[in-house]
Design an enzyme around this catalytic site. Sequence first.
Site, short mmCIF file in Angstrom:
data_model
loop_
_atom_site.label_atom_id
_atom_site.label_comp_id
_atom_site.label_asym_id
_atom_site.label_seq_id
_atom_site.Cartn_x
_atom_site.Cartn_y
_atom_site.Cartn_z
N LYS A 76 0.83 -1.21 0.00
CA LYS A 76 0.00 0.00 0.00
C LYS A 76 0.86 1.25 0.00
CE LYS A 76 -2.75 2.76 3.22
NZ LYS A 76 -1.72 3.80 3.43
N ASN A 77 1.84 1.31 0.90
CA ASN A 77 2.62 2.54 1.04
C ASN A 77 3.48 2.84 -0.18
OD1 ASN A 77 1.59 3.13 3.58
ND2 ASN A 77 3.17 1.97 4.65
N CYS A 130 -6.36 8.63 7.93
CA CYS A 130 -6.54 8.17 9.32
C CYS A 130 -6.29 9.30 10.31
CB CYS A 130 -5.59 7.01 9.62
SG CYS A 130 -6.03 5.48 8.77
N ARG A 180 -0.14 15.51 11.85
CA ARG A 180 1.00 15.14 11.02
C ARG A 180 1.30 16.30 10.09
NH1 ARG A 180 -0.65 9.40 8.64
NH2 ARG A 180 -2.73 10.29 8.68
N PRO A 181 2.17 17.22 10.52
CA PRO A 181 2.38 18.46 9.76
C PRO A 181 3.08 18.20 8.44
CG PRO A 181 3.99 18.27 11.54
CD PRO A 181 3.00 17.15 11.73
N ASP A 214 3.49 1.47 12.01
CA ASP A 214 2.29 0.87 11.43
C ASP A 214 2.02 -0.54 11.96
OD1 ASP A 214 1.57 3.05 9.97
OD2 ASP A 214 2.13 2.25 8.02
N ARG A 268 -8.94 0.25 3.50
CA ARG A 268 -8.02 1.19 2.87
C ARG A 268 -6.67 0.54 2.60
NH1 ARG A 268 -6.23 5.50 6.05
NH2 ARG A 268 -5.10 5.98 4.13
#
Length: 427
Positions: free
Chosen positions: A22-23, A117, A122-123, A305, A397
């Site tokens: 996925k990533n 999510c 998470r900047p 993760d 997802r």
Amino acid sequence: MEKYLIRGGAPLSGEITISGAKNAAVAILPATVLARGCCVIENVPCISDVTVLLGILRNLGAKTRYLSANTVEIDTAELDSTVVPYEMARAMRASYYFLGSLLGRCSEASVSMPGGCDFGVRPIDQHIKGFKALGAEVSIDGGMINASVERMVGCHIHFDVVSVGATVNVMMAAVRAKGITILENAAKEPHIVDLANFLNSMGADIRGAGTDVIKIHGVDVLHPSTYSIIPDQIEAGTYMVLAAATRSDLLIKNVIPKHLESIADKLLAAGAQLEEFDDSIRVVGKEKIERVNVKTLPHPGFPTDMQSQISAMLTMAEGTSIVTESVWDGRFKYVDELKRMGANIQVDGKMAVIEGVPSLKGAPVKATDLRAGAALVIAGLMAEGVTEIEGIEYIERGYERIVEKLLGIGADIQRITIPEPAVPKAL
């Protein structure tokens, strides 16, 4: 409303084949924008995040079609937009990768602030820092991130913190910059390497991916290519933990064992038996789960993760385990759901203290994010009785055909539809 209904408490056995990562997919699909023409991407996971990304590509003017169940052709020859609207970007955080790819190809991009999510802030400051260093002007207006540049010029960029997202985005923007770009304190995850390999297959010149210093020699043109995505490290790790947690005997196929070392080390410490082959790993869970301390770290450390999945397993370990989350804030939201099943967990800031209990009991629970949902599936298969999991859209997802794969190893799981409660009429 759709739910998973799980009857747990029984060991599983058999084989599970791991899908494409996925990533990696959520970075590689936006990267096809950089080549004018038809790219063919193989081993694409059938997950909702991929569906969203293909929709964004079509909205930008690309043409997409599936050549087989896991192979997609993407033709970006006639892109006619550089805007990713809120309605599409809100579904997933990786939509911001179109900033780097559109800047690299079109010298401008407008992407809505991303969704995905919800497990803490998470900047994107490191992304913006990188784009500005390359010469781009960046502004945020009305929830849209706008970036433009006349010509990007290579430079040295030192990320203040290790950021997978910033490494991906700036790498894509820099492939067509004039001169050499050096990214220092870069992320080293396997999907960073996979993206670099894909970009190089299109004619980019990227060296050092997988280390903390990546050197990018800018090129004028990228050409289409055919590329196969690596297996999913986190999906593999999830099923490895499932085997250990449910005292099962599973063969996890289509993996890269090197990518799984940090996960395998913790499972060995917890008492599981592992056998490694060229492209598969056998995990045999033992009756007794040993206590283990875990701290998440950037690759090659234990993946953030995988934090919630191994925490689910440790709820039935003998003794006290400590899990420390050092990558993201707010990633213990799932703990209250595990407590509903009888887990004994206390959270103090970035640390969870897990006191093992003899058993978990099935209960109605709700997934709060993708990996938390995977943890609840593991807990449901560990527990006695029936577990109902809401929020399964998060799980889907990132996990391809999860119900079918679990049924294939003997799990008692079904996807059910519950009618929405009727809204009372006003008097």
